[in-house]
Scaffold this active site. Structure first.
Site, PDB file in Angstrom:
ATOM      1  N   ASP A   1       0.854  -1.141   0.131  1.00  0.00           N
ATOM      2  CA  ASP A   1      -0.046   0.071   0.006  1.00  0.00           C
ATOM      3  C   ASP A   1       0.866   1.190  -0.034  1.00  0.00           C
ATOM      4  OD1 ASP A   1       0.804  -0.748   2.625  1.00  0.00           O
ATOM      5  OD2 ASP A   1      -0.712   0.979   3.291  1.00  0.00           O
TER       6      ASP A   1
ATOM      7  N   GLU B   1       0.010  -1.259   5.653  1.00  0.00           N
ATOM      8  CA  GLU B   1       1.277  -0.871   6.439  1.00  0.00           C
ATOM      9  C   GLU B   1       1.082   0.491   7.023  1.00  0.00           C
ATOM     10  OE1 GLU B   1       5.395   0.464   7.150  1.00  0.00           O
ATOM     11  OE2 GLU B   1       3.724   1.071   6.167  1.00  0.00           O
TER      12      GLU B   1
END
Length: 376
Positions: free
Chosen positions: A79, A140
């Protein structure tokens, strides 16, 4: 052995695939197809059921040609932060930037591109390596959620490397623990023009509390910050509620505890002192650990192996202490020893984010040498 042109082309492709937190599905599907084409077995876990995203962690396993070598885990996150949609990478003087309207996404697609290039180089050149496991996580950037909901029993590796830091080829062996603190301050609403004396302003209380907090860099191990404030409904209403959210970080757990207490005590003191005609200010408090302390022994397997690989390439391994949290904090806490390797990313989380092509190549060379040294 590393093909720089191929590495760059893959990175440019990756950053062009949108993958903001909780919307990594398209990018994960691309990586899964790519990894299967390289001979890996891929599977998704069930993290999306808890992250509220559209994708789970992607796990890949590559069988080695040296079965006696220890299994190594390679990790990076899929991400990216905002603004991260429609990224248009630009190369100038050996440095990759975005066009200035978005982030670049080198955090952490530089790590992913490097891992993929290393796997390709191992395969194309029939280089020796043990079994390799890969963990590409989701979410994350919004609390290390993918790593937090990862089940380490699904892998065999006892140690490995997270590619998610700035200084190329340097090893991060320590990172702080962090507490997230949410203060909800309740005052008493009243009309700001007609009867301000009948109100207790939650905004004023919050301001006084923040003014009394130790914030910023507390010492060489500890930092603290109030990052967001929300409250009030109109300029003519004495604000009844304010929500403040902040954090405390430290490489020392006792200092983390003391810093968190100092921030909480500052708010409690101000709230306790404000009462009016039988009404009083109140506080709702939420404290949670964002991530645990990471501290590796300098003789542990991941660092020892990296040190040997550096010697093989006539370099001295540089160890450093990190200031932020990453998947490695969580994985270490789950019993999988992870050191962090820098990829060269700079100015991350900004529209000035950039990465030198040479730094990416150097990191890929270093990781390739680590994997080969693991067989010796």
């Amino acid at each position: 052995m590393i093909n720089q042109k191929r590495l760059v082309e893959e990175f440019l492709t990756m950053v062009s695939v949108d993958s903001p937190s909780r919307d990594e599905a398209d990018f994960a599907a691309y990586l899964s197809r790519l990894l299967r084409g390289l001979g890996a077995e891929t599977v998704y876990d069930s993290a999306e059921n808890k992250t509220k995203g559209n994708c789970s962690n992607l796990i890949a396993k590559i069988r080695g040609n040296k079965p006696d070598a220890p299994v190594i885990l390679l990790n990076a996150h899929m991400d990216t932060v905002s603004p991260g949609r429609g990224i248009k990478p630009v190369i100038k003087d050996g440095v990759i930037h975005s066009d200035g309207d978005t982030i670049l996404g080198s955090d952490d697609k530089s790590g992913i591109a490097i891992i993929i290039e290393v796997i390709r180089s191992l395969r194309d050149n029939s280089l020796p390596h043990g079994d390799i496991e890969i963990l590409f996580t989701v979410c994350e950037e919004v609390g290390l959620l993918g790593a937090k909901h990862f089940d380490p029993s699904s892998i065999n590796a006892a140690f490995g490397y997270s590619l998610d830091s700035s200084d190329s080829c340097k090893i991060v062996y320590a990172a702080p623990a962090s507490n997230h603190i949410k203060f909800t301050v309740h005052g008493v609403e009243s009309h700001a023009g007609l009867a301000p004396e009948k109100g207790i302003s939650a905004i004023k209380l919050a301001a006084q509390a923040i003014a009394g907090m130790p914030l910023g860099r507390i010492d060489d191990e500890t930092t603290a910050n109030i990052g967001t404030i929300q409250g009030g409904t109109a300029t003519n209403i004495v604000a009844g509620t304010v929500i403040m959210e902040g954090e405390a970080r430290s490489h020392n757990i006792e200092k983390l505890t003391n810093q968190t207490k100092a921030m909480v005590d500052s708010v409690k003191k101000v709230v306790h002192e404000n009462k009016l005609d039988g009404n009083e200010a109140t506080l709702d408090l939420e404290i949670s650990m964002d991530y645990p302390l990471m501290l590796l022994n300098e003789d542990c397997p991941s660092i020892s192996l990296a040190r040997k690989a550096a010697i093989n390439t006539n370099k001295k391994l540089e160890l450093r202490i990190g200031g932020g949290g990453s998947d490695a904090n969580i994985l270490n806490d789950k019993g999988v020893e992870m050191a962090i390797i820098g990829t060269g990313m700079k100015n991350v989380h900004t529209t000035d984010e950039q990465i030198k092509i040479d730094d990416m190549e150097k990191t890929a060379d270093f990781l390739l040498e680590i994997i080969q040294t693991n067989c010796k």
